[in-house]
Design an enzyme around this catalytic site. Structure first.
Site, PDB file in Angstrom:
ATOM      1  CG  HIS A   1      -1.764  -1.006   1.577  1.00  0.00           C
ATOM      2  ND1 HIS A   1      -1.369  -2.179   2.141  1.00  0.00           N
ATOM      3  CD2 HIS A   1      -3.118  -1.099   1.454  1.00  0.00           C
ATOM      4  CE1 HIS A   1      -2.420  -2.954   2.332  1.00  0.00           C
ATOM      5  NE2 HIS A   1      -3.497  -2.333   1.931  1.00  0.00           N
TER       6      HIS A   1
ATOM      7  CG  ASP B   1       1.754  -0.971   3.341  1.00  0.00           C
ATOM      8  OD1 ASP B   1       0.950  -0.565   4.187  1.00  0.00           O
ATOM      9  OD2 ASP B   1       1.497  -1.839   2.477  1.00  0.00           O
TER      10      ASP B   1
ATOM     11  CG  HIS C   1     -11.059 -11.150   2.862  1.00  0.00           C
ATOM     12  ND1 HIS C   1     -10.638 -10.190   1.988  1.00  0.00           N
ATOM     13  CD2 HIS C   1     -10.441 -10.889   4.042  1.00  0.00           C
ATOM     14  CE1 HIS C   1      -9.787  -9.364   2.609  1.00  0.00           C
ATOM     15  NE2 HIS C   1      -9.650  -9.787   3.852  1.00  0.00           N
TER      16      HIS C   1
ATOM     17  CG  ASP D   1      -9.222 -10.607   7.726  1.00  0.00           C
ATOM     18  OD1 ASP D   1      -8.984 -11.752   7.321  1.00  0.00           O
ATOM     19  OD2 ASP D   1      -8.988  -9.582   7.057  1.00  0.00           O
TER      20      ASP D   1
ATOM     21  CG  ASP E   1      -5.205 -11.044   7.768  1.00  0.00           C
ATOM     22  OD1 ASP E   1      -5.932 -11.604   6.933  1.00  0.00           O
ATOM     23  OD2 ASP E   1      -5.195  -9.808   7.944  1.00  0.00           O
TER      24      ASP E   1
HETATM   25  C1  XUL Z   1      -7.698  -6.460   4.623  1.00  0.00           C
HETATM   26  C2  XUL Z   1      -6.903  -6.904   3.448  1.00  0.00           C
HETATM   27  C3  XUL Z   1      -6.023  -5.869   2.826  1.00  0.00           C
HETATM   28  C4  XUL Z   1      -5.976  -5.929   1.350  1.00  0.00           C
HETATM   29  C5  XUL Z   1      -5.213  -4.818   0.692  1.00  0.00           C
HETATM   30  O1  XUL Z   1      -8.522  -7.433   5.134  1.00  0.00           O
HETATM   31  O2  XUL Z   1      -6.955  -8.039   3.063  1.00  0.00           O
HETATM   32  O3  XUL Z   1      -4.761  -5.984   3.383  1.00  0.00           O
HETATM   33  O4  XUL Z   1      -5.409  -7.136   0.921  1.00  0.00           O
HETATM   34  O5  XUL Z   1      -5.695  -3.571   1.029  1.00  0.00           O
HETATM   35 CO    CO Z   2      -5.987  -9.071   1.526  1.00  0.00          CO
END
Ligand code: XUL
Ligand code: CO
Length: 448
Positions: A109, A112, A279, A315, A317
């Site tokens: 991003h 970042d 997601h 999420d 992750d």
């Molecule tokens: C948030 C997510 C983000 C996107 C990019 O859930 O997945 O990091 O991948 O903005």
């Molecule tokens: Co993502």
């Protein structure tokens, strides 16, 4: 000290190049299954998998959660006197890490890479200063950009959304950020540009004009597409679906919803899906379901490779660890013809209490090994032919005769009714043989 650093200082001095050592290795910093040059089907493993490291989780996330402060003391930030110096050190550390790991790509991003300044022009200056450095480091290391994106969700100004913000000038400021992020992606040779609409949704219908917000989102995406194409961007645009979090409802809820939205707004030629495993889970789907749905529409673009924690509803992750999930995912990817501009981006973070300097390496090594195994199993499913063969046969009544006429649109409902009535009692009780197919997959999983 090792030879694999490109910045002013080495940030992981005790770790060298991660190499493939095979399944019997007990070296925690070696690949057990990911053998980049190994041929799987017609392509090398590395060309199937196209791994990318996510700049935000790996080099920016500090272990903060809603209940606790930072736990990861990144050495690349510790000795910096200004935010720009910290950003330069972070970039050096990132390229050292990615090179040692042997991933070919990264994703970022805008925020970042470069800190937000006191004005939009200072933010852009910061970004393009660091983009120049990234360009040099890409050249020095051979690491490439899979996709870029803009962070339109962290700053308080985006609390009510970006492209769907009820205030026009916030939307316009989001456009400035997207324009610069597209320029940065082009400069860095990015193969894609991603939109994840973190706050493009609502918290309450009582304060929301849903119709207007969705129209604004469509127009915003069209303008971004037109701008990027006018600047010569030939890559793919991705929408990354997510049903919720941070919003109660996100407009790009899941793959099917996004496909409908893209088609309704004439965006389906340029945009594809970036599917994230966690997601998918939040939307109540399997990861493979989302991949197959995108592939069925010819719109499978890229993947954010991670996993959720099934007992949590958010999420998390985490790095992928399930061969079953990666086998099903890679089966969907291979059936769709593999990645072209896309790849497997580890949108995953080490846990808050993973504070050993080797943990970031272990996490990526595990994720890459897990996808390498998934790829081999997927290839086995295809090469062996039992499972795809079963599916093919299951639909074979549409290959000729009246079935084929139906598919070509040559039969009316009255024609169909007559055929169905004549066949009465002769068909329908046919086994789907799910358990048999599941057993075959389990055999492949154990490599038999
Ligand atoms: C948030 C997510 C983000 C996107 C990019 O859930 O997945 O990091 O991948 O903005
Ligand atoms: Co993502």
């Amino acid at each position: 000290m090792t030879d694999f650093y490109v910045g002013d200082k080495e940030y992981f001095p005790k770790i060298g190049k991660v190499r493939y050592e095979g399944p019997e290795s007990d070296n925690p910093l070696a690949f057990k299954f990911y053998d980049p040059e190994k041929k799987v089907g017609k392509k090398k493993m590395k060309d199937h998998l196209r791994f990318a490291v996510a700049y935000w989780h790996s080099f920016c996330a500090d272990g903060t959660d809603p209940f606790g402060s930072a736990t990861h003391a990144h050495p690349w930030i510790a000795d910096a006197k200004t935010p720009m110096e910290a950003a330069r050190h972070k970039m050096d550390a990132a390229f050292e890490f990615i090179t040692k790991l042997g991933a070919e790509f990264y994703c970022f991003h805008d925020r970042d890479m470069a800190p937000e300044g006191v004005s939009p022009s200072e933010s852009e200056k910061n970004l393009f200063t660091l983009v120049e450095r990234a360009k040099k480091l890409q050249k020095a290391t051979g690491v490439k950009l899979l996709w870029g994106t803009a962070n339109l969700f962290t700053h308080p100004r985006f609390m009510n959304g970006a492209a769907t913000n009820p205030e026009f000038t916030v939307l316009a400021l989001a456009a400035a950020q997207v324009k610069a992020a597209i320029d940065a992606t082009i400069i860095l040779g990015g193969q894609g540009y991603t939109f994840w609409g973190g706050r493009e949704g609502y918290m309450s219908l009582l304060n929301t004009d849903l119709k207007r917000e969705k129209e604004h989102l469509a127009r915003f995406l069209s303008l971004a597409r037109d701008y990027a194409r006018s600047q010569g961007f030939k890559g793919a645009f991705y929408i990354e679906p997510k049903p919720m979090e941070p919003t109660k409802h996100q407009y790009d809820y899941d793959t099917e919803t996004v496909i409908g939205f893209l088609k309704a707004n004439g965006l389906d030629k340029d945009f594809r899906l970036n599917i994230e495993a966690n997601h998918a889970e939040l939307a109540g789907h399997d990861f493979a379901h989302e991949l197959e749905t995108a592939a069925a529409a010819g719109m499978l673009g890229s993947v954010d490779a991670n996993r959720g924690e099934p007992r949590n509803g958010w999420d998390t992750d985490q790095f992928p660890t399930s061969y079953y999930e990666t086998a099903m995912a890679m089966y969907a990817v291979l059936k769709a013809g593999g990645f072209s501009t896309g790849g497997l981006n580890f949108d995953a973070k080490i846990r808050r209490n993973s504070v050993d300097p080797t943990d970031l390496f272990a996490a990526h090594i595990g994720g890459m090994d897990t996808f390498a195994v998934g790829l081999e199993i997927a290839q086995r499913i295809i090469a062996d032919g039992k499972i795809p063969g079963f599916v093919k046969k299951r639909y074979s009544s549409f290959n000729s005769g009246d079935g084929a006429k139906f598919e070509k649109g040559l039969l009316s409902l009255t024609d169909l009714a007559a055929i169905g009535q004549a066949d009465y009692g002769k068909s329908g009780i046919t086994s789907g043989r799910q358990e048999y197919l599941e057993n075959i997959l389990n055999q492949y999983l154990l490599g038999l």
